[in-house]
Design an enzyme around this catalytic site. Structure first.
Site, short mmCIF file in Angstrom:
data_model
loop_
_atom_site.label_atom_id
_atom_site.label_comp_id
_atom_site.label_asym_id
_atom_site.label_seq_id
_atom_site.Cartn_x
_atom_site.Cartn_y
_atom_site.Cartn_z
N LYS A 120 0.67 -1.40 -0.14
CA LYS A 120 0.16 0.03 0.34
C LYS A 120 1.12 1.30 0.19
O LYS A 120 0.27 2.40 -0.80
CB LYS A 120 -1.03 0.28 1.09
CG LYS A 120 -2.34 -0.85 1.42
CD LYS A 120 -2.77 -1.65 2.65
CE LYS A 120 -3.64 -1.99 2.29
NZ LYS A 120 -4.51 -2.59 3.33
N GLN A 162 -4.66 -1.94 9.59
CA GLN A 162 -4.72 -2.99 9.41
C GLN A 162 -5.07 -3.64 9.72
O GLN A 162 -4.87 -4.25 10.61
CB GLN A 162 -2.43 -3.21 9.07
CG GLN A 162 -3.02 -4.60 7.83
CD GLN A 162 -3.21 -4.42 6.32
OE1 GLN A 162 -3.95 -3.05 5.84
NE2 GLN A 162 -3.84 -5.30 5.91
N ASP A 221 -11.01 2.98 4.25
CA ASP A 221 -11.32 0.97 3.92
C ASP A 221 -12.78 1.04 4.05
O ASP A 221 -13.34 -0.48 3.50
CB ASP A 221 -10.47 0.44 5.71
CG ASP A 221 -9.60 -0.15 5.16
OD1 ASP A 221 -9.16 -0.38 3.74
OD2 ASP A 221 -9.18 -0.35 6.05
#
Ligand code: GUN
Length: 306
Positions: free
Chosen positions: A75, A119, A142
């Site tokens: 990422k 994450q 997200d």
């Protein structure tokens, strides 16, 4: 008599209940997620150049999960390629829920941060959902916040989870018309399965969700025009489960005992599907591309709002 999708009916009477199919060999066309992701990154780079500053994505990694470290690195690299500034914080395995929440709150209050990504999975003992609900809705790139999930279900604007968004882009890239098609989603996670079902439904597909307690997944799969495999089990979808010509999207990311990376879809599905996404190089790069899209959109809303 031949049929459009590579079936040959041995019995041509449509009223006959016991139609048998003879499989014809097909070779699936691959949907190149990596190439599509790179072309999306190039378009994003242009949008970024029109902004008064770089978009900023804050990334929080907690603990030492090796797969998570790889995902976060990918990422960050994608941010660099595109012109997004990434700010990573890595907390130790021993970090507490309050440590994690404190970091998220600091980013919520920082006007230079456009997107916040925590994450997953988080170490045991940390309530991931509580952490996710701490992320400011307008920075939830997200799309995991209950507010973002609610917006998706009710058809309102909001950040949408990156993996199912990437799948929708891939279907669009092949010009696939979902209206009236049967789509089977295998897996019911909050990250992929549930939002995937909602997005397919929004495009007028008839959607079924199968999961570990579904007794007749094979039967459901054989009736599907589109299969999205997102259960995290190698070789879950095999050629004998796929209607010839179907679109098969492989969201899986598994490791075989020999260390080889593989998805949820067995190799022989290439001989049955019409379209197939490879692993690696399929859904994975698209997930990251959609994260960048959400981050740029967040920055645009912050920076270009009159
Ligand atoms: N873990 C597995 N997939 C994802 C994802 O898309 N986002 C985050 N934050 N964690 C993940």
């Amino acid at each position: 008599m031949g049929s459009a999708l590579g079936f040959r009916t041995l019995c041509d009477n449509p009223l006959h209940h016991n139609i048998q199919w003879e499989r014809l060999h097909m070779t699936a066309q691959l949907i190149d997620g990596k190439a599509l992701a790179r072309s999306m990154e190039a378009k994003l780079a242009e949008r970024i150049r029109a902004l008064p500053r770089k978009p900023v994505l804050a990334v929080l990694l907690v603990g030492e999960d090796p797969a998570s470290r790889v995902y976060v690195r990918n990422k960050v690299l994608a941010c660099e390629r595109t012109g997004i500034e990434s700010r990573s914080v890595h907390l130790p395995e021993t970090a507490t829920e309050e440590d994690v929440i404190r970091q998220v709150r600091a980013w919520n209050e920082d006007p230079t941060v456009d997107g916040i990504l925590v994450q997953l999975p988080l170490p045991r003992g940390i309530d991931a959902q509580r952490v996710i609900e701490t992320v400011a809705l307008e920075k939830d790139v997200d799309g995991f916040h209950v507010g973002s999930a609610g917006a998706l279900v009710t058809g309102r604007e909001g950040f949408r989870p990156c993996t199912p968004s990437g799948v929708m882009e891939m279907l669009e890239s092949i010009g696939y018309e979902l209206r009236g098609k049967h789509a089977l989603v295998i897996g019911r996670s909050n990250i992929v399965g549930k939002p995937m079902a909602m997005m397919l439904l929004e495009k007028d597909a008839t959607v079924t969700v199968a999961h570990s307690r579904t007794p007749n997944t094979k039967e459901l799969a054989l009736a599907a025009d589109v299969i999205v495999a997102a259960a995290g089990r190698a070789d879950l979808v095999t050629a004998d489960m796929v209607k010839p010509g179907a679109v098969v999207i492989d969201v899986g990311m598994n490791r075989r005992p020999d260390g080889r990376l593989c998805g949820d879809v067995a190799d022989d599905v290439r001989d049955a599907a019409g379209w197939l996404t490879p692993v690696p190089g399929g859904v994975g790069p698209m997930t990251i591309a959609m994260l960048l899209v959400n981050t740029v959109r967040s920055a645009e809303m912050r920076l270009l709002a009159q």
